[in-house]
Design an enzyme around this catalytic site. Structure first.
Site, short mmCIF file in Angstrom:
data_model
loop_
_atom_site.label_atom_id
_atom_site.label_comp_id
_atom_site.label_asym_id
_atom_site.label_seq_id
_atom_site.Cartn_x
_atom_site.Cartn_y
_atom_site.Cartn_z
N HIS A 163 67.35 -16.43 34.64
CA HIS A 163 67.78 -17.67 34.01
C HIS A 163 68.94 -18.28 34.79
O HIS A 163 69.64 -17.57 35.52
CB HIS A 163 68.28 -17.41 32.58
CG HIS A 163 67.22 -17.02 31.61
ND1 HIS A 163 67.31 -15.89 30.82
CD2 HIS A 163 66.04 -17.61 31.28
CE1 HIS A 163 66.23 -15.80 30.04
NE2 HIS A 163 65.45 -16.84 30.30
N CYS A 248 73.95 -13.79 26.45
CA CYS A 248 72.61 -13.66 25.84
C CYS A 248 72.65 -13.20 24.39
O CYS A 248 71.72 -13.47 23.63
CB CYS A 248 71.76 -12.64 26.61
SG CYS A 248 71.57 -12.91 28.35
#
Length: 261
Positions: A163, A248
């Site tokens: 990501h 996250c």
């Protein structure tokens, strides 16, 4: 006053089955992972954040990585459509909690895919990584949701890591930080500061110049301290084995409406 709530989700008993894409799989100690998650959430609370635990998703190994399920801009939530089909059941419980908290809720629709970990916000600028998990249609839908609210959306290619926020995050003054070998296009950021370790790329802004970060990046912590910030290290070794980082494990909600008004 801005809200200081953080969405969290307890790790699944199947955490060790979580997806890995750019690193070699190594065994995950689920008992240690749970203790690390508890310490992470305790650290948020100790620094003035109210944690809001979303309903467990025990059948979703990656459900603890709640950041990927939604992107917030002010009080507007864009519920994601994860690029990995196995992760799409994670979003329902998050959407229900956001609605309960008074957010205006939108959803990414097919054929769009968008992972929240691909979105980095600095002020009104929203950087979106386009790569394996987020596609052009997902970015178009994010633009449609947030540009009318004043966001400036900037697409960034992501090839080297899972990501965008696996490669970069930002300091309180909007300086983007990252471990340079893993950042595809550092020139896209007006101010970019290289850090000496890959885990040092990831910080959560706790407020008051305090930076929640991984204990595995001590040299980066020293760098931030020299810049006048206060590093707050936490051990997240078991989540790092699954390409996870400190961002996250929560979704920070800073602009929620006051439902008591």
């Amino acid at each position: 006053m801005p809200s200081r709530k953080a969405l969290i989700r307890r790790p699944s008993p199947r955490l060790a089955e979580g997806l890995v894409t750019h690193i070699e799989r190594t065994p995950v100690d689920t008992g240690l992972a749970l203790r690390q998650w508890e310490r992470y959430t305790e650290t948020l609370r100790a620094h003035g954040w109210e944690t809001v635990e979303v309903a467990p998703a025990d059948d979703c190994p990656d459900g603890v990585f709640i950041e990927d399920t939604v992107v917030m801009f002010r009080n507007v939530a864009l519920v994601s459509r994860p690029g990995a089909p196995s992760r799409r059941p994670e979003t329902a419980g998050v959407e229900a909690e956001l609605a309960r908290l008074g957010c205006s809720v939108n959803r990414v629709r097919e054929p769009g895919t968008l992972d929240g970990g691909d979105v980095l916000k600095t002020g009104d600028t929203v950087y979106v990584g386009q790569g394996g998990r987020t596609n052009a249609a997902g970015i178009q839908q994010l633009r449609a949701a947030f540009e009318p609210l004043g966001a400036r959306v900037v697409a960034v290619p992501v090839r080297t890591v899972l990501h965008l926020k696996s490669a970069v995050t930002a300091l309180p003054d909007s300086t983007v930080i990252g471990y340079e070998p893993l950042v595809d296009t550092p020139s896209v950021f007006p101010r970019f500061l290289p850090v000496p370790e890959e885990p040092g790329s990831h910080v959560v802004l706790l407020g008051g110049g305090k930076l929640l970060m991984a204990a595995s990046a001590p040299r980066s912590a020293e760098l931030f301290a020299r810049l006048g910030y206060e590093p707050v290290p936490v051990d997240i070794s078991e989540y790092e084995k699954l390409e996870g980082c400190v961002t996250c494990l929560s979704v920070r909600l800073r602009d929620l409406p006051d439902l008591r008004a």
